[in-house]
Design a protein around this motif. Structure first.
Motif, PDB file in Angstrom:
ATOM      1  N   ASP A   1       0.803  -1.220   0.000  1.00 11.95           N
ATOM      2  CA  ASP A   1       0.000   0.000   0.000  1.00 11.95           C
ATOM      3  C   ASP A   1       0.839   1.276   0.000  1.00 11.95           C
ATOM      4  OD1 ASP A   1      -2.904   0.496  -0.043  1.00 11.95           O
ATOM      5  OD2 ASP A   1      -2.487   1.760   1.702  1.00 11.95           O
ATOM      6  N   ASP A   2       2.155   1.130  -0.003  1.00 11.14           N
ATOM      7  CA  ASP A   2       3.060   2.277   0.032  1.00 11.14           C
ATOM      8  C   ASP A   2       3.451   2.656  -1.401  1.00 11.14           C
ATOM      9  OD1 ASP A   2       5.202   4.042   0.256  1.00 11.14           O
ATOM     10  OD2 ASP A   2       6.063   3.042   1.988  1.00 11.14           O
ATOM     11  N   GLU A   3       2.941   3.794  -1.870  1.00 11.58           N
ATOM     12  CA  GLU A   3       3.217   4.205  -3.246  1.00 11.58           C
ATOM     13  C   GLU A   3       4.707   4.417  -3.493  1.00 11.58           C
ATOM     14  OE1 GLU A   3       0.838   7.437  -4.734  1.00 11.58           O
ATOM     15  OE2 GLU A   3      -0.902   6.771  -3.574  1.00 11.58           O
TER      16      GLU A   3
ATOM     17  N   VAL B   1       6.295   1.063  -4.154  1.00  9.41           N
ATOM     18  CA  VAL B   1       5.974   0.542  -5.485  1.00  9.41           C
ATOM     19  C   VAL B   1       6.747   1.318  -6.551  1.00  9.41           C
ATOM     20  CG1 VAL B   1       4.139   0.096  -7.156  1.00  9.41           C
ATOM     21  CG2 VAL B   1       3.707  -0.249  -4.720  1.00  9.41           C
ATOM     22  N   THR B   2       6.880   2.629  -6.373  1.00  3.46           N
ATOM     23  CA  THR B   2       7.703   3.428  -7.289  1.00  3.46           C
ATOM     24  C   THR B   2       9.131   2.916  -7.296  1.00  3.46           C
ATOM     25  OG1 THR B   2       6.334   5.402  -6.908  1.00  3.46           O
ATOM     26  CG2 THR B   2       8.535   5.752  -7.834  1.00  3.46           C
TER      27      THR B   2
ATOM     28  N   HIS C   1       5.680   7.522 -11.011  1.00  4.42           N
ATOM     29  CA  HIS C   1       4.806   7.822  -9.878  1.00  4.42           C
ATOM     30  C   HIS C   1       3.339   7.533 -10.187  1.00  4.42           C
ATOM     31  CE1 HIS C   1       8.123   9.542  -7.636  1.00  4.42           C
ATOM     32  NE2 HIS C   1       8.438  10.314  -8.664  1.00  4.42           N
ATOM     33  N   ASP C   2       2.868   7.954 -11.360  1.00 10.13           N
ATOM     34  CA  ASP C   2       1.456   7.721 -11.695  1.00 10.13           C
ATOM     35  C   ASP C   2       1.168   6.233 -11.824  1.00 10.13           C
ATOM     36  OD1 ASP C   2       0.871  10.371 -11.655  1.00 10.13           O
ATOM     37  OD2 ASP C   2       0.827  10.634 -13.834  1.00 10.13           O
TER      38      ASP C   2
ATOM     39  N   ALA D   1       2.708   3.838 -10.276  1.00 12.52           N
ATOM     40  CA  ALA D   1       2.702   3.281  -8.922  1.00 12.52           C
ATOM     41  C   ALA D   1       1.394   3.609  -8.212  1.00 12.52           C
ATOM     42  CB  ALA D   1       3.891   3.816  -8.127  1.00 12.52           C
ATOM     43  N   ARG D   2       0.912   4.829  -8.395  1.00 11.94           N
ATOM     44  CA  ARG D   2      -0.357   5.228  -7.787  1.00 11.94           C
ATOM     45  C   ARG D   2      -1.491   4.338  -8.294  1.00 11.94           C
ATOM     46  NH1 ARG D   2      -3.503   7.171  -3.778  1.00 11.94           N
ATOM     47  NH2 ARG D   2      -5.273   8.359  -4.552  1.00 11.94           N
TER      48      ARG D   2
ATOM     49  N   SER E   1      -1.235   1.365  -9.532  1.00 16.04           N
ATOM     50  CA  SER E   1      -1.037   0.001  -9.053  1.00 16.04           C
ATOM     51  C   SER E   1      -1.541  -0.157  -7.625  1.00 16.04           C
ATOM     52  CB  SER E   1       0.445  -0.374  -9.142  1.00 16.04           C
ATOM     53  OG  SER E   1       0.644  -1.720  -8.787  1.00 16.04           O
ATOM     54  N   VAL E   2      -1.253   0.820  -6.779  1.00 14.80           N
ATOM     55  CA  VAL E   2      -1.720   0.748  -5.386  1.00 14.80           C
ATOM     56  C   VAL E   2      -3.243   0.785  -5.332  1.00 14.80           C
ATOM     57  CG1 VAL E   2      -1.798   1.999  -3.195  1.00 14.80           C
ATOM     58  CG2 VAL E   2       0.393   1.665  -4.352  1.00 14.80           C
TER      59      VAL E   2
END
Length: 202
Positions: free
Chosen positions: A135-137, A140-141, A155-156, A158-159, A161-162
């Motif tokens: 759950d941590d963007e 994931v980034t 970043h987008d 990763a967002r 994906s979360v």
């Protein structure tokens, strides 16, 4: 043939399909490969199933499956919009995934099935599932940057994906499928095995 001693020493799974689901960048591929080595079974990637369908169908046949190719600009939409599209693709792909699962159950050939587009489903004696969710963007980034350094920070992506991962995790919990945090990475394969065995014993 009796096989090598190394093969004989591998644990025998009591499932025929082990589903490892979750959004992109959560560690599914790495843990699936580790589990495949543990059990001596192959991994089927849903991405390969998508590519096969893209090769033998036209956009008018399966518009959702073809969406990213017919609408390349959509990858730059807001993460929330991308998630809606991902859910639609997963739902369109569900019958094909179900056919793969049924084939391995019917032919008694164990396999690990992993991918972003697998939807959580109730478990049974032959089919077990585990979904991964980070759950941590920022994490994931970092995962994407490690995997695809040439793309720079995504970043987008990763967002998105979360957000998609949260939706999958909610669906999984509703049907009793374990949801695990990928970190710490070192003991993730063991935690997946424990989660699967816990389902067996309940």
């Amino acid at each position: 043939m009796n096989g090598s001693k190394e093969t004989q020493d591998l644990p025998v799974p009591d499932w025929r399909v082990l589903v490892v689901g979750g959004a992109s960048g959560m560690g599914k591929t790495g843990v699936s490969r580790a589990l495949a080595r543990r059990y001596g079974v192959p991994v089927v990637e849903v991405d390969d199933l998508v590519e096969a369908l893209l090769a033998v169908t036209r956009p008018e046949h399966l518009p959702e499956i073809h969406y990213w190719r017919t609408h390349p600009e959509a990858e730059h939409e807001a993460p929330e919009s991308v998630v809606v599209r991902q859910i639609a693709i997963a739902e369109a792909l569900a019958p094909a995934v179900a056919a793969v699962v049924a084939n391995h159950v019917g032919t008694d050939t164990p396999v690990i099935l992993e991918g972003d587009y697998v939807l959580p489903a109730p478990q049974g004696p032959q089919v077990r599932s585990v979904f991964l969710h980070e759950d941590d963007e920022a994490q994931v980034t970092s995962n994407y940057l490690h995997r695809e350094p040439e793309a720079g920070p995504q970043h987008d992506r990763a967002r998105g994906s979360v957000l998609y991962g949260r939706w999958l995790a909610e669906q999984a919990r509703e049907v009793g499928v374990p949801v695990l945090a990928p970190r710490p990475w070192a003991d993730l394969p063991g935690r997946v095995v424990e989660a699967v065995e816990r389902v067996t014993s309940t």
